[in-house]
Motif scaffolding. Sequence first.
Motif, PDB file in Angstrom:
ATOM      1  N   GLY A 182      -6.602  -1.229   3.640  1.00  0.00           N
ATOM      2  CA  GLY A 182      -7.785  -1.515   4.259  1.00  0.00           C
ATOM      3  C   GLY A 182      -7.710  -3.023   4.610  1.00  0.00           C
ATOM      4  O   GLY A 182      -7.936  -3.458   5.760  1.00  0.00           O
ATOM      5  N   SER A 232       1.192   4.315  -2.862  1.00  0.00           N
ATOM      6  CA  SER A 232       0.939   5.781  -2.531  1.00  0.00           C
ATOM      7  C   SER A 232       1.922   6.564  -3.233  1.00  0.00           C
ATOM      8  O   SER A 232       1.908   7.633  -3.402  1.00  0.00           O
ATOM      9  CB  SER A 232       1.077   5.839  -1.145  1.00  0.00           C
ATOM     10  N   VAL A 282      -3.861   4.312  -7.048  1.00  0.00           N
ATOM     11  CA  VAL A 282      -4.492   5.114  -5.754  1.00  0.00           C
ATOM     12  C   VAL A 282      -5.402   4.273  -5.050  1.00  0.00           C
ATOM     13  O   VAL A 282      -5.740   3.854  -3.960  1.00  0.00           O
ATOM     14  CB  VAL A 282      -5.170   6.575  -5.818  1.00  0.00           C
ATOM     15  N   ILE A 283      -6.467   3.615  -5.999  1.00  0.00           N
ATOM     16  CA  ILE A 283      -7.660   2.640  -5.361  1.00  0.00           C
ATOM     17  C   ILE A 283      -7.068   1.257  -4.814  1.00  0.00           C
ATOM     18  O   ILE A 283      -7.374   1.198  -3.715  1.00  0.00           O
ATOM     19  CB  ILE A 283      -8.385   2.246  -6.503  1.00  0.00           C
ATOM     20  N   ALA A 307       0.776  -1.299   0.156  1.00  0.00           N
ATOM     21  CA  ALA A 307      -0.113  -0.216  -0.120  1.00  0.00           C
ATOM     22  C   ALA A 307       0.758   1.196  -0.041  1.00  0.00           C
ATOM     23  O   ALA A 307       0.595   2.187  -0.727  1.00  0.00           O
ATOM     24  CB  ALA A 307      -0.951  -0.036   1.274  1.00  0.00           C
ATOM     25  N   ARG A 354      -4.203   1.180  -3.605  1.00  0.00           N
ATOM     26  CA  ARG A 354      -3.535   1.557  -2.099  1.00  0.00           C
ATOM     27  C   ARG A 354      -4.548   1.741  -1.056  1.00  0.00           C
ATOM     28  O   ARG A 354      -4.370   1.110  -0.074  1.00  0.00           O
ATOM     29  CB  ARG A 354      -3.056   2.911  -2.202  1.00  0.00           C
ATOM     30  N   SER A 355      -5.898   1.867  -1.362  1.00  0.00           N
ATOM     31  CA  SER A 355      -6.717   2.157  -0.398  1.00  0.00           C
ATOM     32  C   SER A 355      -7.284   0.572  -0.152  1.00  0.00           C
ATOM     33  O   SER A 355      -7.441   0.196   1.022  1.00  0.00           O
ATOM     34  CB  SER A 355      -7.958   2.869  -0.891  1.00  0.00           C
TER      35      SER A 355
END
Length: 137
Positions: A87, A41, A79-80, A37, A82-83
């Motif tokens: 999580g 970023s 970016v998606i 992750a 990474r989220s």
Amino acid sequence: MTPPEHSHALTQSPTLRSVITEHRRGLVVSALLSILAAACSMAPYVAVYLTAAELFTPGPEGVDQGRIGWIAAFTALAVILRSVLAGASSHLAHVTAYRILARLRLALADRLQRIPLGRVQRRSSGEMKKLLHDDVE
């Protein structure tokens, strides 16, 4: 004559190290997901660099608009991702941590069952709650 169910000689209380070792896989996977992750970023910074390089050093045919579109798509995907990875890492870390805490509490409760009743009864219910809940965390 059969030995008692909870014999001190037959069972040994787990140590913190042994309990963490039992759950090592979850902790390691959580750390790896977190590292991935963090790597994702970095994508916006790489995208700014690649876009600037494309805009300020165009090829013989000028600025490649298609390449800039691919850079933007890659950045959005990173970016998606990474989220999602962050999580998943957080979820797995919490699940593993609570499993470790549960294992420690069960081992402590098992240990309390094996000590003389008089030693347990000397403590108030508040002390026992503190021991089983607050001190374990």
